[in-house]
Design a protein around this motif. Structure first.
Motif, short mmCIF file in Angstrom:
data_model
loop_
_atom_site.label_atom_id
_atom_site.label_comp_id
_atom_site.label_asym_id
_atom_site.label_seq_id
_atom_site.Cartn_x
_atom_site.Cartn_y
_atom_site.Cartn_z
N PRO A 31 11.28 27.01 -3.19
CA PRO A 31 10.22 28.01 -3.30
C PRO A 31 10.60 29.10 -4.31
O PRO A 31 11.77 29.41 -4.48
N GLU A 32 9.58 29.65 -4.95
CA GLU A 32 9.84 30.70 -5.95
C GLU A 32 9.59 32.06 -5.35
O GLU A 32 8.56 32.30 -4.73
N LEU A 33 10.53 32.95 -5.57
CA LEU A 33 10.35 34.34 -5.13
C LEU A 33 9.48 35.07 -6.14
O LEU A 33 9.63 34.85 -7.36
N SER A 34 8.60 35.93 -5.66
CA SER A 34 7.63 36.57 -6.54
C SER A 34 8.21 37.78 -7.26
O SER A 34 7.59 38.31 -8.17
N GLU A 35 9.37 38.26 -6.83
CA GLU A 35 10.01 39.38 -7.53
C GLU A 35 11.52 39.23 -7.47
O GLU A 35 12.04 38.31 -6.83
N LYS A 36 12.22 40.13 -8.14
CA LYS A 36 13.69 40.09 -8.19
C LYS A 36 14.24 40.81 -6.97
O LYS A 36 13.95 42.00 -6.78
N PHE A 37 14.97 40.11 -6.13
CA PHE A 37 15.56 40.71 -4.92
C PHE A 37 17.08 40.81 -5.07
O PHE A 37 17.70 40.02 -5.79
N THR A 38 17.64 41.78 -4.31
CA THR A 38 19.10 41.96 -4.27
C THR A 38 19.56 41.97 -2.81
O THR A 38 18.94 42.64 -1.97
N ALA A 39 20.62 41.23 -2.54
CA ALA A 39 21.16 41.18 -1.17
C ALA A 39 22.63 41.59 -1.17
O ALA A 39 23.30 41.51 -2.20
N ALA A 40 23.10 42.04 0.00
CA ALA A 40 24.53 42.35 0.17
C ALA A 40 25.04 41.62 1.40
O ALA A 40 24.38 41.60 2.44
N TYR A 41 26.21 40.99 1.24
CA TYR A 41 26.83 40.25 2.34
C TYR A 41 28.06 41.01 2.81
O TYR A 41 29.01 41.21 2.04
#
Ligand code: CP
Length: 295
Positions: A31-41
């Protein structure tokens, strides 16, 4: 549901929908994400599989990752987990994945943060993303959960994987049994304990657990060889399993302890399949929480 903390957060429809999403990804429909996301682990306990497969999942979805290392962070100056997560939220992080040694470390967080939190393991509590990838592996094998005999074996008392899987599989209609030495049984869990010899004979899925030396605080009551003979999947016990039965283990594996070294990669073993499925399932979870805001 904004966060994924426990398998108790999910009903059978939500689980089925996640399995379908992961299967679509497996078939090349990423699936394509509609915007640029940032995650932290944020991994306050060691991890290879969970952290790396979450990283691979983010990479494949195009999610940027912030590099958080507890030992190099202000945690060492006494900053609380809540203040750390609030800081990440304030700088624009869209989602956090946390592994922590405290059971239900998230209780203090969830009502006070606005970004999704995925529990990557809380102490002896739960490991919901491991459970979901295990469900995917079982479903790929049998196409169902109902009436399957699933025996979870080993260090039950210290296992968050056992807690998540026993609950989820039971909800999905499987016959769940446990097998453990007396000192590692958890009598608060509402499942029947059976011997390892019975387990190998009745199981469709034999789910082995790692002996969690780091949580015992004392030496084992047995030598490695004694434990293996009494409670492990030996070469001899494997011969008594049903033709179609599979062996699972969340890994890392103590080879020669809970399972004979030669059986880790035998035909029945789905241990490395579970690890591959971890990427698919974590892609499905990240996509749902980032794009849809809920599982
Ligand atoms: N199964 C699992 O959680 O493995 P790691 O500790 O390597 O993440």
């Amino acid at each position: 549901m904004k966060h994924l903390l426990s398998m108790k957060d999910l009903d059978t429809d939500k689980i089925a929908s996640l399995l379908e999403e992961a299967e679509r990804i497996s078939n090349g429909q990423v699936p394509e994400l509609s915007e640029k996301f940032t995650a932290a682990y944020l991994f306050y306990e060691p991890s290879t599989r969970t952290k790396m497969s979450f990283e691979m999942a983010a990479h494949r979805l195009g999610v940027s990752l912030l590099n958080f290392v507890p030992e190099h962070s202000s945690t060492t100056k006494g900053e609380s987990l809540y203040d750390t997560v609030k800081t990440l939220e304030a700088i624009g992080t869209d989602l956090v994945v946390i592994r922590h040694s405290e059971d239900q470390y998230y209780k203090d967080l969830t009502d006070r943060i606005s970004i999704p939190l995925i529990n990557a393991g809380d102490g002896k509590g739960e490991h919901p993303t491991q459970s979901l990838l295990d469900l995917l592996t079982i479903h790929q094998e049998f196409g169902k959960f109902n009436k399957l005999n699933i025996v979870i074996c080993g260090d039950i008392l210290h296992s968050r994987v056992a807690r998540s899987n026993a609950y989820a599989l039971s909800m999905l209609g499987a016959n769940v049994y446990l097998s453990a030495p007396d000192i590692w049984q958890d009598q608060s869990l509402p499942y029947e304990y059976i011997s390892m010899d019975e387990a190998v004979e009745i199981s469709d899925v034999l789910m082995l657990l790692r002996v969690q030396h780091e949580r015992h605080g004392s030496q084992m009551n047995w030598t490695i060889e004694e434990y293996h003979q009494l409670y492990g999947l030996t070469m001899e016990r494997e011969q008594r399993m049903k033709h179609h039965s599979i062996v699972m283990h969340p890994a890392p594996v103590n080879r020669g302890v809970e399972i004979a070294d030669e059986l880790v990669e035998c035909d029945r073993s789905r241990i490395f399949k579970q690890i591959s499925n971890g990427v698919l399932m974590r892609m499905a979870i990240l996509y749902r929480l980032l794009e849809k805001g809920a599982i």
